[in-house]
Write a protein that holds these residues in place. Sequence first.
Motif, mmCIF file in Angstrom:
data_model
loop_
_atom_site.group_PDB
_atom_site.id
_atom_site.type_symbol
_atom_site.label_atom_id
_atom_site.label_comp_id
_atom_site.label_asym_id
_atom_site.label_seq_id
_atom_site.Cartn_x
_atom_site.Cartn_y
_atom_site.Cartn_z
ATOM 1 N N LEU A 48 0.764 -1.232 -0.070
ATOM 2 C CA LEU A 48 0.107 0.055 -0.026
ATOM 3 C C LEU A 48 0.740 1.315 0.025
ATOM 4 N N THR A 49 1.768 1.330 0.986
ATOM 5 C CA THR A 49 2.443 2.690 0.959
ATOM 6 C C THR A 49 3.272 3.045 -0.146
ATOM 7 N N ILE A 50 4.081 1.826 -0.517
ATOM 8 C CA ILE A 50 4.843 2.245 -1.746
ATOM 9 C C ILE A 50 4.270 2.231 -2.903
ATOM 10 N N SER A 51 3.124 1.839 -3.211
ATOM 11 C CA SER A 51 1.929 2.044 -4.270
ATOM 12 C C SER A 51 1.689 3.403 -4.259
ATOM 13 N N ILE A 52 1.212 4.067 -3.055
ATOM 14 C CA ILE A 52 0.591 5.241 -3.099
ATOM 15 C C ILE A 52 1.814 6.362 -3.350
ATOM 16 N N VAL A 53 2.995 6.204 -2.853
ATOM 17 C CA VAL A 53 4.266 7.078 -2.896
ATOM 18 C C VAL A 53 4.419 7.083 -4.424
ATOM 19 N N LEU A 54 4.683 5.979 -5.164
ATOM 20 C CA LEU A 54 5.117 5.819 -6.721
ATOM 21 C C LEU A 54 3.839 6.470 -7.250
ATOM 22 N N VAL A 56 1.508 8.666 -6.602
ATOM 23 C CA VAL A 56 1.214 10.403 -6.227
ATOM 24 C C VAL A 56 2.562 10.963 -6.671
ATOM 25 N N GLN A 57 3.507 10.453 -6.574
ATOM 26 C CA GLN A 57 4.898 11.079 -6.946
ATOM 27 C C GLN A 57 4.838 11.322 -8.577
ATOM 28 N N HIS A 58 4.188 10.258 -9.342
ATOM 29 C CA HIS A 58 4.275 10.191 -10.690
ATOM 30 C C HIS A 58 3.355 11.326 -10.964
ATOM 31 N N THR A 59 1.858 11.555 -10.540
ATOM 32 C CA THR A 59 1.028 12.598 -10.828
ATOM 33 C C THR A 59 1.531 13.945 -10.342
ATOM 34 N N THR A 60 2.065 14.195 -9.375
ATOM 35 C CA THR A 60 2.442 15.479 -8.756
ATOM 36 C C THR A 60 3.872 15.858 -8.755
ATOM 37 N N GLY A 61 4.693 15.077 -9.298
ATOM 38 C CA GLY A 61 6.273 15.282 -9.053
ATOM 39 C C GLY A 61 6.881 15.604 -7.704
ATOM 40 N N SER A 62 6.289 15.391 -6.590
ATOM 41 C CA SER A 62 6.572 15.828 -5.406
ATOM 42 C C SER A 62 6.574 14.507 -4.431
ATOM 43 N N TYR A 63 7.757 14.225 -3.859
ATOM 44 C CA TYR A 63 7.877 13.168 -2.704
ATOM 45 C C TYR A 63 7.279 13.435 -1.461
ATOM 46 N N GLY A 64 7.311 15.153 -1.417
ATOM 47 C CA GLY A 64 6.553 15.460 -0.139
ATOM 48 C C GLY A 64 5.112 15.246 -0.245
ATOM 49 N N ALA A 65 4.463 15.404 -1.338
ATOM 50 C CA ALA A 65 3.122 14.947 -1.412
ATOM 51 C C ALA A 65 2.907 13.735 -1.536
ATOM 52 N N ALA A 66 3.598 12.782 -2.080
ATOM 53 C CA ALA A 66 3.303 11.616 -2.218
ATOM 54 C C ALA A 66 3.456 11.068 -0.604
ATOM 55 N N GLY A 67 4.619 11.463 0.179
ATOM 56 C CA GLY A 67 4.821 10.851 1.491
ATOM 57 C C GLY A 67 3.602 11.237 2.529
ATOM 58 N N ALA A 68 2.916 12.535 2.314
ATOM 59 C CA ALA A 68 1.927 13.172 2.763
ATOM 60 C C ALA A 68 0.548 12.231 2.712
ATOM 61 N N ALA A 69 0.571 11.836 1.456
ATOM 62 C CA ALA A 69 -0.860 11.103 1.002
ATOM 63 C C ALA A 69 -0.608 9.409 1.765
ATOM 64 N N ALA A 70 0.365 9.009 1.733
ATOM 65 C CA ALA A 70 0.669 7.900 2.140
ATOM 66 C C ALA A 70 0.577 7.802 3.824
ATOM 67 N N ALA A 71 1.179 8.986 4.403
ATOM 68 C CA ALA A 71 1.019 9.260 5.846
ATOM 69 C C ALA A 71 -0.429 9.023 6.288
ATOM 70 N N VAL A 72 -1.093 9.746 5.381
ATOM 71 C CA VAL A 72 -2.578 9.874 6.081
ATOM 72 C C VAL A 72 -3.130 8.414 6.154
ATOM 73 N N THR A 73 -2.915 7.726 5.013
ATOM 74 C CA THR A 73 -3.449 6.264 4.879
ATOM 75 C C THR A 73 -2.786 5.450 6.244
ATOM 76 N N GLY A 74 -1.210 5.587 6.659
ATOM 77 C CA GLY A 74 -0.776 4.977 7.713
ATOM 78 C C GLY A 74 -1.457 5.483 8.995
ATOM 79 N N ALA A 375 10.595 12.129 5.661
ATOM 80 C CA ALA A 375 11.382 11.509 5.007
ATOM 81 C C ALA A 375 11.333 12.167 3.502
ATOM 82 N N GLY A 376 9.880 12.310 3.055
ATOM 83 C CA GLY A 376 9.407 12.930 1.942
ATOM 84 C C GLY A 376 9.961 14.672 1.894
ATOM 85 N N GLN A 377 9.813 15.108 3.119
ATOM 86 C CA GLN A 377 10.117 16.656 3.088
ATOM 87 C C GLN A 377 11.593 16.872 3.037
ATOM 88 N N LEU A 378 12.330 15.819 3.801
ATOM 89 C CA LEU A 378 13.823 16.071 3.911
ATOM 90 C C LEU A 378 14.296 15.910 2.430
#
Length: 431
Positions: A48-54, A56-74, A375-378
């Motif tokens: 789940l987490t890695i699928s969301i990260v990959l 959302v990062q593809h659609t937004t270009g941001s690891y921060g946004a991808a990490g945030a979306a995955a974090a809400v799920t977690g 980690a996404g923000q960093l």
Amino acid sequence: MAATVTTSKESKNSSASSRPGYGQLLRTRGAWTFLLPGFAARQPFAMLTISIVLLVQHTTGSYGAAGAAAAVTGVSMALFAPYSGRLADRYGQRVVLIPGVLIHTLSGLTLTALALADAPLWALFVAAVPTGASVPQVGPMVRARWGVKLQGSPLMTTAAAFESVTDELTFVVGPLLATALCTAVDPAAGLVTEAALTLLGGLLFAAQKSTQPSVAVSGHARVEPASALRVPGVRVLIVTFLGIGSVFGGMQVSLAAFTESIGEPGLNGVLYGTFAAGNMLSGVVCGAIAWKAAPQRRLLLGYAALALAASGLWAAHSVLVLAGLGLLVGMCIAPALITGYTLVEGLVPEGARTEAFTWLTGAVALGQAAAVTVAGQLEDRFWGGAGFLVPMGGTLLALVTLVALRSRLVVRPRGRTVARGVGHRVPVAVD
């Protein structure tokens, strides 16, 4: 794993030179009826987490946004998992699992559609909440079924090791499968496959009614067990597992960012699979050893090794070095996980163990959620590899807590009890 709590039945077997092995465990009657569907239904937690990260990062270009979306799920999973476990203890696993599987499948597909439609981040957050909250807690449910089948048997510690190895096998298969699907097929393929596995595996697992733990009743009323969170040792283990979750989350985001930065995104699954393989292999070894050291001591030493290994990740600047360090970190995780889950058998009364297991699973998810966010923000704001500071920080903080409160992990006799309602007894906690 080592023998932890010696029950009266286990005492009769104390003359055995070593703990029974995996072969004897897997010959337990009816075990495969819940192990096979349970393995399929466990994949969502790893994918789940890695699928969301990959995605959302593809659609937004941001690891921060991808990490945030995955974090809400977690976070949603961490908050709802213990409640799900408590309901399963009270009403039965099937009653909780079937609606959860259906909700998770629908909400996961909704999240996928919103991401592909370039929906705003807040909309992804809205869909991520039910997606995480409804993740099926199959691992804790399988552990509870082993507890019923093997109650009082020395095979219980073998089962704890076997389940941890199975968990780690999912973290080898899951991320590799999700990464391959997202990079070679379509960015959305990981989440779609995750939803399909949830539906198929979850319903097949729920259909195995004969191995489901019975629901305790007293007269015409159900007995509601005391919460596992009342046990001081469980609270210490929760903090310990938060640190383990920080390793999983920090590794997922940072490895994805590292492989992207060197132009080899396909290596992400290989590197994460190496990390998970180390975890699985050390779990197999731990489960095959008849330990003499006390479990509290093993947990402390194993966790110290994990914190030390995780502290070197941020300095790795090549694929080979990172693979080697990842393998070492993975090898240090399994002993801590196995010992923690085994301690639950001695610390928590039987009627609250599914809940206790889900607290630990939820702690891993919460630590993972916090880790992918930070980690996404960093990774977005600082140098490549800055996200690897998260596993270091998370494990060090948890280690300090574990050292300070290690006395709460000592398993005490359950002879002293106090009444809590008709027909129910709760062990007196001694801090």
